[in-house]
Design a protein around this motif. Structure first.
Motif, PDB file in Angstrom:
ATOM      1  N   GLN A  22       0.821  -1.184  -0.082  1.00 51.37           N
ATOM      2  CA  GLN A  22       0.061  -0.040  -0.126  1.00 51.37           C
ATOM      3  C   GLN A  22       0.822   1.094  -0.050  1.00 51.37           C
ATOM      4  N   CYS A  24       1.302   5.133   0.687  1.00 54.90           N
ATOM      5  CA  CYS A  24       0.835   6.262   1.531  1.00 54.90           C
ATOM      6  C   CYS A  24       1.956   6.840   2.114  1.00 54.90           C
ATOM      7  N   GLY A  25       1.941   8.253   1.892  1.00 56.33           N
ATOM      8  CA  GLY A  25       2.910   9.087   2.511  1.00 56.33           C
ATOM      9  C   GLY A  25       4.034   9.148   1.272  1.00 56.33           C
ATOM     10  N   GLU A  41       4.554  11.846  -3.157  1.00 57.07           N
ATOM     11  CA  GLU A  41       3.708  11.598  -1.873  1.00 57.07           C
ATOM     12  C   GLU A  41       2.462  10.850  -2.708  1.00 57.07           C
ATOM     13  N   TRP A  42       2.054  10.121  -1.581  1.00 63.65           N
ATOM     14  CA  TRP A  42       0.812   9.109  -1.964  1.00 63.65           C
ATOM     15  C   TRP A  42      -0.361   9.347  -1.122  1.00 63.65           C
ATOM     16  N   LEU A  43      -1.466   8.880  -1.269  1.00 63.05           N
ATOM     17  CA  LEU A  43      -2.620   8.745  -0.557  1.00 63.05           C
ATOM     18  C   LEU A  43      -3.616   7.720  -0.855  1.00 63.05           C
ATOM     19  N   ASP A  44      -3.539   6.453  -0.057  1.00 67.29           N
ATOM     20  CA  ASP A  44      -4.602   5.486  -0.486  1.00 67.29           C
ATOM     21  C   ASP A  44      -4.005   4.921  -1.984  1.00 67.29           C
ATOM     22  N   LYS A  47      -1.480   9.234  -6.454  1.00 62.47           N
ATOM     23  CA  LYS A  47      -0.511  10.133  -6.273  1.00 62.47           C
ATOM     24  C   LYS A  47      -1.334  11.373  -5.468  1.00 62.47           C
ATOM     25  N   HIS A  48      -0.758  11.876  -4.491  1.00 63.46           N
ATOM     26  CA  HIS A  48      -1.237  12.976  -3.661  1.00 63.46           C
ATOM     27  C   HIS A  48      -0.354  13.918  -2.939  1.00 63.46           C
ATOM     28  N   GLY A  49      -0.230  15.114  -3.179  1.00 61.99           N
ATOM     29  CA  GLY A  49       0.621  15.851  -2.632  1.00 61.99           C
ATOM     30  C   GLY A  49       1.558  16.461  -3.447  1.00 61.99           C
ATOM     31  N   LYS A  67      -3.616  15.556  -6.667  1.00 59.87           N
ATOM     32  CA  LYS A  67      -4.567  15.309  -5.969  1.00 59.87           C
ATOM     33  C   LYS A  67      -5.425  14.146  -6.339  1.00 59.87           C
ATOM     34  N   PHE A  68      -5.710  13.023  -5.490  1.00 63.90           N
ATOM     35  CA  PHE A  68      -6.170  11.810  -5.767  1.00 63.90           C
ATOM     36  C   PHE A  68      -5.895  11.504  -7.106  1.00 63.90           C
TER      37      PHE A  68
END
Length: 217
Positions: A22, A24-25, A41-44, A47-49, A67-68
């Motif tokens: 997974q 994340c971060g 950076e990642w989230l779930d 690519k996020h951040g 963002k998402f």
């Protein structure tokens, strides 16, 4: 009383592998099956951040906000020059839902440049366009073409100020023939002047004035 020991419940090994997979971060470079790579950076698992994406097939690179899984926020997009093997910036500005949106600057291959607002990937709002022949348009844009009020200045300093529609002069406007010292003021339709008046305007200082002045009415 005898002590009964129950065997410790063990979860399948793939559960542990899945947790480790997974994203994340902040992560190091992650490679896709097609060879694309992303560092950031990642989230779930999206690519996020802050992050940098490199596309293998084109060599293009984007560095900025995500963002998402989509480009969203501020970022720059560059392509690889096949001759010099150096990166050339194509766009620097704001994005929304993976498209140019908000204020940004675009550099075109032929040397032209647009500096202004975008909406859904198209030039929309206020902006200034520098054309290859030296002309400059400054004003409103609608769906990637001049639309609304704007001014077009030609390389010889002649200029048009007035209405635009679908990228053409349309509506009330003024055309300053500064090389001849004349001014045409009237109404335009699809780049064609329909009616108006022509008067002398700065004829004394014009570099190439007409042979005879226009008589006053």
């Amino acid at each position: 009383m005898p002590i009964v020991k129950y065997p410790r419940a063990t979860e399948p090994l793939w559960h542990e592998w899945d947790r480790k997979a997974q994203k994340c971060g902040l992560r190091h470079t992650v490679y896709a099956v097609n060879g694309d790579q992303y560092t950031g950076e990642w989230l779930d698992n999206l690519k996020h951040g802050k992050g940098t994406q490199v596309w293998k097939c084109t060599g293009a690179i984007y560095s900025g906000d995500w963002k998402f899984g989509k480009r969203d926020g501020y970022g720059s997009y560059s392509i690889l020059d096949p001759v010099t093997k150096e990166y050339k910036k194509v766009y620097a500005g704001w994005w929304k839902n993976d498209k140019k949106c908000g204020y940004g600057v675009t550099f075109y291959p032929n040397g032209e440049r647009y500096d202004g607002e975008w909406s859904d990937g198209l030039r929309s709002g206020w902006g200034r366009m520098y054309y290859q022949d030296g002309s400059i348009y400054e004003g409103h844009w609608l769906e990637d073409r001049p639309g609304g009020q704007g001014m077009l200045r030609l390389p010889n300093e002649n200029r048009y100020e007035g209405g635009w529609k679908d990228g053409k002069k349309h509506g009330p406007g003024k055309f300053f023939y500064l090389d001849k010292g004349q001014l045409f003021e009237g109404t335009w339709a699809a780049d064609i002047p329909k009616c108006g008046i022509l008067i002398d305007f700065g004829r004394v200082k014009a570099p190439a004035p007409t042979q005879y002045p226009i008589p006053k009415v």
